[in-house]
Enzyme design. Structure first.
Site, PDB file in Angstrom:
ATOM      1  N   LEU A  40       6.562  -8.020   0.372  1.00 14.86           N
ATOM      2  CA  LEU A  40       7.870  -7.914  -0.490  1.00 14.86           C
ATOM      3  C   LEU A  40       7.583  -7.460  -1.905  1.00 14.86           C
ATOM      4  O   LEU A  40       8.328  -7.406  -2.626  1.00 14.86           O
ATOM      5  CB  LEU A  40       8.576  -9.323  -0.617  1.00 14.86           C
ATOM      6  CG  LEU A  40       8.823 -10.113   0.698  1.00 14.86           C
ATOM      7  CD1 LEU A  40       9.650 -11.221   0.769  1.00 14.86           C
ATOM      8  CD2 LEU A  40       9.815  -8.908   1.658  1.00 14.86           C
ATOM      9  N   CYS A  41       6.311  -6.694  -2.146  1.00 13.14           N
ATOM     10  CA  CYS A  41       6.067  -6.110  -3.424  1.00 13.14           C
ATOM     11  C   CYS A  41       6.728  -4.518  -3.321  1.00 13.14           C
ATOM     12  O   CYS A  41       6.341  -4.112  -2.373  1.00 13.14           O
ATOM     13  CB  CYS A  41       4.802  -6.031  -3.551  1.00 13.14           C
ATOM     14  SG  CYS A  41       3.783  -7.811  -4.015  1.00 13.14           S
ATOM     15  N   HIS A  42       6.907  -4.280  -4.625  1.00 14.76           N
ATOM     16  CA  HIS A  42       7.686  -3.048  -4.821  1.00 14.76           C
ATOM     17  C   HIS A  42       6.540  -2.146  -5.212  1.00 14.76           C
ATOM     18  O   HIS A  42       5.428  -2.550  -5.643  1.00 14.76           O
ATOM     19  CB  HIS A  42       8.411  -3.035  -6.072  1.00 14.76           C
ATOM     20  CG  HIS A  42       9.633  -3.784  -5.937  1.00 14.76           C
ATOM     21  ND1 HIS A  42       9.867  -5.165  -6.122  1.00 14.76           N
ATOM     22  CD2 HIS A  42      10.954  -3.339  -5.747  1.00 14.76           C
ATOM     23  CE1 HIS A  42      10.921  -5.402  -6.121  1.00 14.76           C
ATOM     24  NE2 HIS A  42      11.647  -4.616  -5.492  1.00 14.76           N
ATOM     25  N   MET A  95       0.891  -9.421  -9.250  1.00 12.75           N
ATOM     26  CA  MET A  95       0.279  -9.181  -7.802  1.00 12.75           C
ATOM     27  C   MET A  95      -0.566  -8.236  -7.542  1.00 12.75           C
ATOM     28  O   MET A  95      -1.658  -8.448  -7.033  1.00 12.75           O
ATOM     29  CB  MET A  95       1.431  -9.101  -6.521  1.00 12.75           C
ATOM     30  CG  MET A  95       2.542 -10.354  -6.526  1.00 12.75           C
ATOM     31  SD  MET A  95       1.543 -12.039  -6.084  1.00 12.75           S
ATOM     32  CE  MET A  95       0.671 -11.591  -4.739  1.00 12.75           C
ATOM     33  N   GLU A  96      -0.516  -7.065  -8.335  1.00 13.79           N
ATOM     34  CA  GLU A  96      -1.506  -6.215  -8.502  1.00 13.79           C
ATOM     35  C   GLU A  96      -2.858  -6.402  -8.915  1.00 13.79           C
ATOM     36  O   GLU A  96      -3.808  -6.318  -8.625  1.00 13.79           O
ATOM     37  CB  GLU A  96      -1.033  -4.938  -9.173  1.00 13.79           C
ATOM     38  CG  GLU A  96       0.334  -4.128  -8.347  1.00 13.79           C
ATOM     39  CD  GLU A  96       1.596  -4.908  -8.137  1.00 13.79           C
ATOM     40  OE1 GLU A  96       2.471  -4.197  -7.452  1.00 13.79           O
ATOM     41  OE2 GLU A  96       1.892  -5.968  -8.984  1.00 13.79           O
ATOM     42  N   ASP A 120     -19.064  -8.166   0.348  1.00 13.38           N
ATOM     43  CA  ASP A 120     -19.573  -7.358   1.321  1.00 13.38           C
ATOM     44  C   ASP A 120     -20.800  -6.694   1.218  1.00 13.38           C
ATOM     45  O   ASP A 120     -21.757  -6.176   1.824  1.00 13.38           O
ATOM     46  CB  ASP A 120     -18.476  -6.242   1.473  1.00 13.38           C
ATOM     47  CG  ASP A 120     -18.733  -5.054   2.770  1.00 13.38           C
ATOM     48  OD1 ASP A 120     -19.295  -5.724   3.671  1.00 13.38           O
ATOM     49  OD2 ASP A 120     -18.880  -4.054   2.366  1.00 13.38           O
TER      50      ASP A 120
END
Length: 184
Positions: free
Chosen positions: A90-92, A128-129, A143
């Site tokens: 739901l992120c733009h 969120m980014e 990793d």
């Protein structure tokens, strides 16, 4: 005479905060931000990757078999911030104007503290980014050195600060902004 109860009465409940990503029927929806003002918005997030001292030394001495661990983690964090809308449903998609990934060794952990700063001039924030960038940078460190140590832990992914927008400034308790995160 009525007897008083000795049990404490529950405090009046606060009304639940309205979740902007839920419609009236509880269905998921993407928020319409078209009516919001365009402002400069910045978010800073962090994460920690905890490892054995020997593993930390391998990274700091540039002896990892896969190559430049911290360089790869910085690039991965930047790429992750730019693709957050493809990962979080739901992120733009946002026209991000800055992503900075700072990675500092912390011998007390031992490990690294990753800090991601993301900036945009837009109608919605970049929390969120920043969180995605910090998470993916930590995952990339894992990793790159997992052949040496599989027991590393990624911890403390959190939003440190956000500025801009209608809700104004948020700063996590105990967080003091540094010059790197506050400069454009």
């Amino acid at each position: 005479m009525a007897r008083k109860s000795s049990a404490k009465q529950p405090a009046a409940e606060k009304p639940a905060a309205k979740l902007s990503h839920l419609g009236a029927g509880g269905e998921a929806r993407m928020v319409d931000v078209s009516g919001k003002d365009t402002t400069e918005r910045v978010a800073v997030a962090e994460g920690h990757i905890v490892m054995q001292t020997e593993t930390l030394d391998i990274v700091l001495n540039g002896n990892a078999v896969k190559g430049d661990v911290l360089g790869a983690a910085r690039i991965a964090g930047i790429m992750a911030a730019k693709r957050t809308h493809q990962l979080i449903p739901l992120c733009h998609p946002l026209p991000i104007t800055k992503v900075a990934i700072d990675i500092e060794p912390d011998h007390r952990l031992p490990g690294f503290v990753v800090q991601a700063t993301v900036k945009v001039t837009g109608q919605t924030g970049v929390e969120m980014e920043a969180l995605t960038a910090a998470s993916v940078a930590c995952l990339t460190i894992y990793d790159m050195v997992k052949a040496v140590e599989k027991g590393m832990r990624i911890e403390g992914i959190r939003l440190l600060e956000k500025t801009g927008g209608k809700s104004g400034t948020y700063r996590a308790e105990g967080h003091e902004p540094n010059e790197k995160s506050s400069k454009g």
